[in-house]
Design a protein around this motif. Sequence first.
Motif, mmCIF file in Angstrom:
data_model
loop_
_atom_site.group_PDB
_atom_site.id
_atom_site.type_symbol
_atom_site.label_atom_id
_atom_site.label_comp_id
_atom_site.label_asym_id
_atom_site.label_seq_id
_atom_site.Cartn_x
_atom_site.Cartn_y
_atom_site.Cartn_z
ATOM 1 N N LEU A 52 1.187 -16.111 5.758
ATOM 2 C CA LEU A 52 0.925 -14.587 5.460
ATOM 3 C C LEU A 52 0.402 -14.528 3.987
ATOM 4 N N GLY A 53 0.146 -15.470 3.347
ATOM 5 C CA GLY A 53 -0.226 -15.474 2.121
ATOM 6 C C GLY A 53 -1.853 -14.742 1.810
ATOM 7 N N LEU A 54 -2.724 -15.429 2.757
ATOM 8 C CA LEU A 54 -3.963 -14.929 2.730
ATOM 9 C C LEU A 54 -4.199 -13.662 3.439
ATOM 10 N N ALA A 55 -3.307 -13.349 4.407
ATOM 11 C CA ALA A 55 -3.220 -11.977 4.989
ATOM 12 C C ALA A 55 -2.673 -10.976 3.953
ATOM 13 N N TYR A 56 -1.864 -11.306 3.126
ATOM 14 C CA TYR A 56 -1.613 -10.506 2.004
ATOM 15 C C TYR A 56 -2.776 -10.231 0.946
ATOM 16 N N CYS A 57 -3.500 -11.236 0.966
ATOM 17 C CA CYS A 57 -4.647 -11.108 0.105
ATOM 18 C C CYS A 57 -5.592 -10.112 0.561
ATOM 19 N N ARG A 58 -5.915 -10.299 1.863
ATOM 20 C CA ARG A 58 -6.934 -9.572 2.529
ATOM 21 C C ARG A 58 -6.637 -8.007 2.304
ATOM 22 N N LYS A 59 -5.313 -7.710 2.795
ATOM 23 C CA LYS A 59 -4.783 -6.226 2.883
ATOM 24 C C LYS A 59 -5.062 -5.677 1.511
ATOM 25 N N ILE A 60 -4.407 -6.554 0.457
ATOM 26 C CA ILE A 60 -4.501 -6.002 -1.021
ATOM 27 C C ILE A 60 -5.810 -5.593 -1.508
ATOM 28 N N ASN B 88 -3.169 -1.513 -8.696
ATOM 29 C CA ASN B 88 -1.621 -1.716 -8.775
ATOM 30 C C ASN B 88 -1.341 -3.128 -9.133
ATOM 31 N N PRO B 89 -0.586 -3.252 -10.335
ATOM 32 C CA PRO B 89 -0.515 -4.555 -11.013
ATOM 33 C C PRO B 89 0.388 -5.490 -9.984
ATOM 34 N N LEU B 90 1.527 -4.824 -9.364
ATOM 35 C CA LEU B 90 2.265 -5.750 -8.446
ATOM 36 C C LEU B 90 1.481 -6.542 -7.373
ATOM 37 N N GLU B 91 0.612 -5.448 -6.908
ATOM 38 C CA GLU B 91 -0.204 -6.131 -5.629
ATOM 39 C C GLU B 91 -1.238 -7.274 -6.093
ATOM 40 N N LEU B 92 -2.009 -6.861 -7.450
ATOM 41 C CA LEU B 92 -2.834 -7.736 -7.862
ATOM 42 C C LEU B 92 -2.311 -9.044 -8.205
ATOM 43 N N ARG B 93 -0.915 -8.914 -8.817
ATOM 44 C CA ARG B 93 -0.259 -10.285 -9.148
ATOM 45 C C ARG B 93 -0.015 -10.999 -8.099
ATOM 46 N N MET B 94 0.432 -10.477 -6.973
ATOM 47 C CA MET B 94 0.499 -11.258 -5.592
ATOM 48 C C MET B 94 -0.870 -11.701 -5.089
ATOM 49 N N GLY C 136 0.930 -1.325 0.151
ATOM 50 C CA GLY C 136 -0.159 -0.081 -0.055
ATOM 51 C C GLY C 136 0.882 1.329 0.038
ATOM 52 N N ASN C 137 2.383 1.231 -0.076
ATOM 53 C CA ASN C 137 2.944 2.430 0.114
ATOM 54 C C ASN C 137 2.761 3.133 -1.187
ATOM 55 N N LYS C 138 2.747 2.246 -2.337
ATOM 56 C CA LYS C 138 2.878 2.770 -3.571
ATOM 57 C C LYS C 138 1.128 2.699 -4.384
ATOM 58 N N ARG C 139 0.782 3.999 -4.249
ATOM 59 C CA ARG C 139 -0.918 3.710 -4.659
ATOM 60 C C ARG C 139 -0.990 4.265 -6.208
ATOM 61 N N ASP C 140 0.028 3.973 -7.042
ATOM 62 C CA ASP C 140 -0.259 4.191 -8.389
ATOM 63 C C ASP C 140 -1.101 3.199 -9.044
ATOM 64 N N TYR C 141 -2.255 3.465 -9.533
ATOM 65 C CA TYR C 141 -3.249 2.501 -10.110
ATOM 66 C C TYR C 141 -3.054 2.826 -11.551
ATOM 67 N N ASP D 205 -5.304 -5.829 -17.187
ATOM 68 C CA ASP D 205 -5.783 -6.659 -17.601
ATOM 69 C C ASP D 205 -5.628 -8.233 -16.930
ATOM 70 N N CYS D 206 -6.630 -8.627 -16.303
ATOM 71 C CA CYS D 206 -6.765 -9.743 -15.450
ATOM 72 C C CYS D 206 -6.457 -10.804 -16.188
ATOM 73 N N GLN D 207 -6.881 -11.143 -17.384
ATOM 74 C CA GLN D 207 -6.658 -12.325 -18.270
ATOM 75 C C GLN D 207 -5.072 -12.505 -18.622
ATOM 76 N N ASP D 208 -4.657 -11.361 -19.097
ATOM 77 C CA ASP D 208 -3.126 -11.427 -19.253
ATOM 78 C C ASP D 208 -2.187 -11.672 -17.742
ATOM 79 N N LEU D 209 -2.799 -11.010 -16.881
ATOM 80 C CA LEU D 209 -2.064 -11.115 -15.596
ATOM 81 C C LEU D 209 -2.116 -12.478 -14.910
#
Length: 370
Positions: A334-342, A259-265, A216-221, A225-229
């Motif tokens: 931490l995986g699902l905690a990541y998901c929830r925060k993202i 945020n593409p990096l967070e959505l990828r995670m 969440g530090n970088k809020r650049d949106y 494309d979720c299909q390509d991701l």
Amino acid sequence: MVFIASFIAGVVYLIDLNTDSTVAVASMYALVILYSWLIPGKFASVFTAFICSILTISAVIESKEIVDNQSDLSNLNMVISLVVIWTCFTLVFIARSGFFSLERTNDQLSESSLVLLDKVKELDLKQQLLSDHKKELENLNNELLAKNRELERFTSITSHDLQEPLRTIGNMTHLISKNYYANFDNQGKKMLGYVTTATERMSALIKGLLDFSRLGNKRDYELVDCQDLVDTIVQDLDAALTASKGKVIFNELPLVKGNPLELRMLFQNLISNGLKFSKPAVLPIIEITAKKDNRQIKFCVKDNGIGIEEADYDKIFLIFQRLHNVEEFEGTGLGLAYCRKIVELHGGKIWVKSKKEEGSSFYFTLAKIL
């Protein structure tokens, strides 16, 4: 006012009684009727008109004009007087009706003005309260930002300080294993393995904690494309999919803003969990779908794995909360905690529906592109 009207009517009556019939003196009663405008009471003008009419007829009878003078002029004078009297009454009635209507309208406007004034005062009070709440919220927000920055610095410094002794332990363990491994018995070799494994796991946990705090530090949106991701993630997980003979099914996933990096995670963690928590002797199948709503898109990542007890639905999204031993399933918790925060950083929510031994369906929402 009544006394003055009566006085004027009396004077007119006396003049009418003692004046030549060639003049319609009784028409001067018009002054009394017009003056009745000022007399309080709804029917004052009616009473005044009746009294003036009676006085006019009475004056004609008393003066014996009809008996002594049979000409049409006498009758005409009386008719003119009566017409003037009732014409003036009509004008006064119309004027008073309009005046009363205006007065009622004015009263209504006054009441409306008072109500409006009360509402304005109430709005001013609410505005003041809103302004106070806004200032309080700004102060709390500034405090929160300051605490977040402090927490971030604390996490970063702490993680760095904790990594240093871990690296030292790891290096020492590596040297011991390299130089003295052959001198250890089976028990010593096992203990050395425990130390090495624990050091690596602790290092992974610290790194995961640091990464979690930085989400969440970088809020650049941007448009993603979720299909390509997901297609890219599947290619990256090719080795794991090949080893487990698993399959990821997805089709026509939409564009989202995030945020593409967070959505990828986010997607990678959910897919990896589907592969990791698969049932023995069952080929893992993960299906990803998306359904558009009015303002959001609801994603679903469904697997055919071991499932989750309903009592653990909320627990799995907490940091470092594990449902299984490390020996059973590796990971940091931490995986699902990541998901929830993202998901929450993107303005959505995430939840799970599952049954033990029947697989799990992870749902999450993201904002729709309008």
